[in-house]
Scaffold this motif. Sequence first.
Motif, PDB file in Angstrom:
ATOM      1  N   SER A  15       0.824  -1.197   0.000  1.00  0.00           N
ATOM      2  CA  SER A  15       0.000   0.000   0.000  1.00  0.00           C
ATOM      3  C   SER A  15       0.867   1.259   0.000  1.00  0.00           C
ATOM      4  CB  SER A  15      -0.892  -0.003   1.237  1.00  0.00           C
ATOM      5  OG  SER A  15      -0.105  -0.161   2.394  1.00  0.00           O
ATOM      6  N   LEU A  19       1.887   4.170  -3.279  1.00  0.00           N
ATOM      7  CA  LEU A  19       1.720   5.613  -3.297  1.00  0.00           C
ATOM      8  C   LEU A  19       3.051   6.357  -3.341  1.00  0.00           C
ATOM      9  CD1 LEU A  19      -0.800   7.466  -3.208  1.00  0.00           C
ATOM     10  CD2 LEU A  19      -0.059   8.030  -0.901  1.00  0.00           C
ATOM     11  N   TYR A 116       2.827   0.065  15.224  1.00  0.00           N
ATOM     12  CA  TYR A 116       1.546   0.239  15.915  1.00  0.00           C
ATOM     13  C   TYR A 116       0.449   0.328  14.870  1.00  0.00           C
ATOM     14  CZ  TYR A 116       2.325   4.992  14.418  1.00  0.00           C
ATOM     15  OH  TYR A 116       2.568   6.091  13.644  1.00  0.00           O
ATOM     16  N   LEU A 119      -3.087  -5.202  14.304  1.00  0.00           N
ATOM     17  CA  LEU A 119      -3.971  -5.997  15.141  1.00  0.00           C
ATOM     18  C   LEU A 119      -3.528  -5.912  16.607  1.00  0.00           C
ATOM     19  CD1 LEU A 119      -6.284  -7.742  14.053  1.00  0.00           C
ATOM     20  CD2 LEU A 119      -4.791  -9.713  14.323  1.00  0.00           C
ATOM     21  N   GLU A 121      -4.011  -7.897  18.977  1.00  0.00           N
ATOM     22  CA  GLU A 121      -3.635  -9.175  19.578  1.00  0.00           C
ATOM     23  C   GLU A 121      -2.259  -9.658  19.149  1.00  0.00           C
ATOM     24  OE1 GLU A 121      -6.450  -8.494  18.218  1.00  0.00           O
ATOM     25  OE2 GLU A 121      -8.013  -8.867  19.711  1.00  0.00           O
ATOM     26  N   ALA A 122      -1.671  -9.025  18.141  1.00  0.00           N
ATOM     27  CA  ALA A 122      -0.393  -9.515  17.623  1.00  0.00           C
ATOM     28  C   ALA A 122       0.724  -8.542  17.959  1.00  0.00           C
ATOM     29  CB  ALA A 122      -0.486  -9.678  16.109  1.00  0.00           C
TER      30      ALA A 122
ATOM     31  N   ALA B  13       5.512  11.006  11.573  1.00  0.00           N
ATOM     32  CA  ALA B  13       5.556   9.723  10.874  1.00  0.00           C
ATOM     33  C   ALA B  13       4.143   9.189  10.662  1.00  0.00           C
ATOM     34  CB  ALA B  13       6.382   8.736  11.664  1.00  0.00           C
ATOM     35  N   VAL B  14       3.316   9.341  11.674  1.00  0.00           N
ATOM     36  CA  VAL B  14       1.942   8.855  11.568  1.00  0.00           C
ATOM     37  C   VAL B  14       1.229   9.537  10.420  1.00  0.00           C
ATOM     38  CG1 VAL B  14      -0.282   8.711  12.722  1.00  0.00           C
ATOM     39  CG2 VAL B  14       1.809   8.388  14.038  1.00  0.00           C
ATOM     40  N   ALA B  16       2.423  10.925   7.844  1.00  0.00           N
ATOM     41  CA  ALA B  16       2.968  10.534   6.544  1.00  0.00           C
ATOM     42  C   ALA B  16       2.427   9.180   6.112  1.00  0.00           C
ATOM     43  CB  ALA B  16       4.485  10.499   6.614  1.00  0.00           C
ATOM     44  N   LEU B  17       2.304   8.285   7.070  1.00  0.00           N
ATOM     45  CA  LEU B  17       1.897   6.932   6.725  1.00  0.00           C
ATOM     46  C   LEU B  17       0.397   6.801   6.506  1.00  0.00           C
ATOM     47  CD1 LEU B  17       4.170   4.833   9.064  1.00  0.00           C
ATOM     48  CD2 LEU B  17       4.435   5.252   6.629  1.00  0.00           C
ATOM     49  N   ALA B  19      -1.690   8.765   5.282  1.00  0.00           N
ATOM     50  CA  ALA B  19      -2.104   9.197   3.958  1.00  0.00           C
ATOM     51  C   ALA B  19      -2.012   8.037   2.977  1.00  0.00           C
ATOM     52  CB  ALA B  19      -1.214  10.338   3.483  1.00  0.00           C
ATOM     53  N   VAL B  20      -1.070   7.172   3.228  1.00  0.00           N
ATOM     54  CA  VAL B  20      -0.859   6.056   2.331  1.00  0.00           C
ATOM     55  C   VAL B  20      -1.792   4.909   2.649  1.00  0.00           C
ATOM     56  CG1 VAL B  20       0.855   4.530   1.378  1.00  0.00           C
ATOM     57  CG2 VAL B  20       1.528   6.739   2.337  1.00  0.00           C
ATOM     58  N   THR B  21      -1.811   4.530   3.919  1.00  0.00           N
ATOM     59  CA  THR B  21      -2.609   3.361   4.274  1.00  0.00           C
ATOM     60  C   THR B  21      -4.091   3.624   4.040  1.00  0.00           C
ATOM     61  OG1 THR B  21      -2.489   4.142   6.523  1.00  0.00           O
ATOM     62  CG2 THR B  21      -1.049   2.325   5.916  1.00  0.00           C
ATOM     63  N   CYS B  23      -5.526   4.579   1.554  1.00  0.00           N
ATOM     64  CA  CYS B  23      -5.940   4.115   0.243  1.00  0.00           C
ATOM     65  C   CYS B  23      -6.238   2.634   0.208  1.00  0.00           C
ATOM     66  CB  CYS B  23      -4.848   4.379  -0.790  1.00  0.00           C
ATOM     67  SG  CYS B  23      -4.436   6.101  -0.921  1.00  0.00           S
ATOM     68  N   THR B  24      -5.743   1.920   1.193  1.00  0.00           N
ATOM     69  CA  THR B  24      -5.825   0.474   1.079  1.00  0.00           C
ATOM     70  C   THR B  24      -6.776  -0.122   2.103  1.00  0.00           C
ATOM     71  OG1 THR B  24      -4.007   0.202   2.581  1.00  0.00           O
ATOM     72  CG2 THR B  24      -3.476   0.320   0.246  1.00  0.00           C
ATOM     73  N   GLN B  93      -7.404   3.837  13.358  1.00  0.00           N
ATOM     74  CA  GLN B  93      -6.882   2.713  14.127  1.00  0.00           C
ATOM     75  C   GLN B  93      -7.961   1.636  14.178  1.00  0.00           C
ATOM     76  OE1 GLN B  93      -3.973   2.810  16.792  1.00  0.00           O
ATOM     77  NE2 GLN B  93      -3.188   4.094  15.158  1.00  0.00           N
ATOM     78  N   LYS B  94      -7.522   0.414  14.435  1.00  0.00           N
ATOM     79  CA  LYS B  94      -8.490  -0.663  14.597  1.00  0.00           C
ATOM     80  C   LYS B  94      -8.307  -1.314  15.955  1.00  0.00           C
ATOM     81  CE  LYS B  94      -9.000  -1.889   9.778  1.00  0.00           C
ATOM     82  NZ  LYS B  94      -8.426  -2.739   8.739  1.00  0.00           N
ATOM     83  N   THR B  96      -9.886  -4.716  18.120  1.00  0.00           N
ATOM     84  CA  THR B  96     -10.778  -5.863  18.057  1.00  0.00           C
ATOM     85  C   THR B  96     -11.040  -6.383  19.457  1.00  0.00           C
ATOM     86  OG1 THR B  96      -8.921  -7.341  17.804  1.00  0.00           O
ATOM     87  CG2 THR B  96      -9.970  -6.575  15.790  1.00  0.00           C
ATOM     88  N   ASP B 314      -3.674 -19.057   8.927  1.00  0.00           N
ATOM     89  CA  ASP B 314      -2.253 -18.858   8.668  1.00  0.00           C
ATOM     90  C   ASP B 314      -1.544 -20.220   8.633  1.00  0.00           C
ATOM     91  OD1 ASP B 314       0.361 -18.026   8.512  1.00  0.00           O
ATOM     92  OD2 ASP B 314       0.159 -16.451  10.016  1.00  0.00           O
ATOM     93  N   ALA B 374      -3.156 -13.740  17.046  1.00  0.00           N
ATOM     94  CA  ALA B 374      -3.715 -13.048  15.873  1.00  0.00           C
ATOM     95  C   ALA B 374      -4.304 -14.043  14.887  1.00  0.00           C
ATOM     96  CB  ALA B 374      -2.631 -12.208  15.205  1.00  0.00           C
ATOM     97  N   VAL B 378      -8.358 -13.520  14.104  1.00  0.00           N
ATOM     98  CA  VAL B 378      -8.697 -12.968  12.790  1.00  0.00           C
ATOM     99  C   VAL B 378      -9.800 -13.803  12.160  1.00  0.00           C
ATOM    100  CG1 VAL B 378      -7.853 -12.548  10.460  1.00  0.00           C
ATOM    101  CG2 VAL B 378      -6.405 -12.021  12.419  1.00  0.00           C
TER     102      VAL B 378
END
Lengths: 423, 382
Positions: A15, A19, A116, A119, A121-122, B13-14, B16-17, B19-21, B23-24, B93-94, B96, B314, B374, B378
Amino acid sequence: MTDATKDAAKDPAPSRRALIGWGGAGLALGAAAAGGAVAMTRTGDDIEPTAAEAGAAVEFHGTHQAGIATPVQDRLHFAAFDVTTEDRAEFVQMLKDWTAAARRMTAGKAVGEGAYGGLAEAPPDDTGEALGLKPSRLTLTIGFGPSLFEKFDLADRRPEALVDLPQFAGDNLDKNRSGGDLCVQACADDPQVAVHAIRNLARIGFGKVVIRWSQLGFGKTSSTTPDAQTPRNLMGFKDGTRNIAGTETDRLKKFVWADSAKDAKDAPWMHGGSYLVARRIRMHIETWDRTSLQEQEDVFGRDKGEGAPVGKAKERDKPFLPAMKPDAHVRLAHPDSNHGATILRRGYSFTDGTDGLGRLDAGLFFLAYQKDVREGFIRIQRHLATDALNEYIQHVGSAVFAVPPGVRDQDDWWGSTLFTKEA
Amino acid sequence: MRAARLSALTFTAVAALTAVTGCTEKGSSGDSDRVIDVTATDSKCEVSKKAFPAGHVELAIENKGSKVTEVYVLFPDDRIVTERENIGPGTKQKVTAEVKAGDYTIACKPGMKGDGIRQEVKATGGSVAQRDPRLDSAVAAYRKYAQEQADATLPLAKTFAAAVKAGDLEAAKKAYAPSRIGWERTEPVAESFGDIDPKVDVRADGLEGGQKWTGWHRLEKSLWQDKKITAEDKTLADQLITDLTDWQNRVGKADITPTSMANGAKELLDEVATGKVTGEEERYSHTDLVDFKANVEGAEKSYELLKPVAKENDAALVTELDKQFAALNTLLDTYRADKTSYDFTSYDKVGDSDRKQLSDGVNALAEPLSKLAAAVVVTKSS
């Protein structure tokens, strides 16, 4: 090996990459993060330290690996590893994973998906202690030790120039600080950046390789930029004034870069690489500090203030060797005393606390790059058997590595020429 | 709670990143009713749905405010279900969590202060029906395993205690290590009862001010270091049985989830890495390798139970874990003559290079094992 790390190998972070891109834009980002410093460019054999300003990113890709002729940074974390896996494919995959991580870290980016935000949990992909720090001119340089060639059916690919070092007079080598199947030299202007890099590579390597020994270094003791001041070692002296500069294409070609086209001693896969000798040299600091100034200057063959050779006025004045005592360090180590033998030095000072006897465990972590170890380090070190300096130093760790050529592009990886049969 | 300063440090740094993530972002989540969008601003905390099925839920948080915020999912009594701190302005942020049916509160805390801006939400349906039934059976099987270990440990501990009380030094030494195996296999579960562990398994260096030293290691010191059994030791032997009985009675009620099972397996390896490999755990008896083996067995039990689900999420991780468990077990077997017994080499006879080899083996296993949780939580998107 998880799917995630496999993916990371071929495409560390699709990703972000999509960009930013890896080339110009990615580098520009690194430079911007460094506060406007211009990133150094590295093209072909030549080095242009256009901005040796601490903080910038050093290009990872090139004909040669960065970290040899590129400007020397102030800090070092050097690690030697042993290979534990017997599975060649698994080891090759690890080298690819390492390359992907090195590519990101040298650009000032976090490993994998970062430290950071993933997930909960990981454990995060990146350990995080370099977040917010500049790229700090981090270079990561890999080397393969003689013992590696006994593994993975590689014996016939071991270069002639990669010899086992002989026993030298005065050696007191600790096997726990010597040898290794492979090594990674991490140099940076910020020690945390260098430590972060080794730590993350070690982590990626768990189950495939283990750290055999490592060394932290500070205060570079040699320079590869000729206009820079020659740094002092812990004895307070300037040494290595005539070190090969990164801009001296001819001397690099003659003394440093392996060249299979001209030299049958080099295995074809090593073309563009070099050979590294690493020595942990303990200094008997306390006795040195009790030595008279005259004796100290006689031992080196230079004065302590200016660094000028005996009888000369300036540090860079050409030394007149017969004016020095026969056992003076500069006289014995000089190329003129060694049939022209010349090495590129990249050493660092170290202090690892005290030794239990109340003495500082300190000295020089000596790193020398050369085209052929026999004509470089071995020739010089043999000649240093009568060095007056030997009274004040002892070699306690030793290793030698074949340092392969640079990673050419996004699809290339550390060691590809060795592990790809057609090379 | 981490210092707010940290977020300021990493903010560049956050930005900058992100903006990229951005998109995905996953276009399709196979399980969209389990994703709750939380939009935080400096004055609002909007949630995309107020009701969702119990089980595995994901909060997709976006901070559109100007302050660093944090987001909590809370039980009605304000116990924390899950949380995420240091969410910078403009970042996503995510989080779970596994939730049972019931009422919850989602709270955003702009500026990371106060009680936050709260939204009541509800998890509906039975959590049993929502979670992968294989995970429920894994938890049930693990709970059974923990109970069996406790049940089997008591008689062995009683044999040990009886020898101490009889003043039989040799018999007590012999019974010491076997009495610990069941405990060492299930230590993460035992640790969930915070009061038992410090009574039975504390070492001299782990004592807090004023805490009386009781349990196995106190007796270990008497047997191997002092080489005599005092009247107090006999009292301590009784106390050990009392505390272990308490454990036996409570182990079935432990709060166990697939995640805690997976993390428990990793924690067992952490125990090995920090205590056993160094020889600190059994510094008088040098029976560290018995504990070592028991820890690995306990971790392997958790892993085997979670494996069917982990394999789907996995497969490569499962392959690696199978390999590393086998490698470490093979290495451990070189320290015992009889593979059916727990008579391991005394750890003071294990040299530095062999200890390093054991340590390398633990690292090789623990690193992939840290990814097991994880792989279990997941939800496989299809």
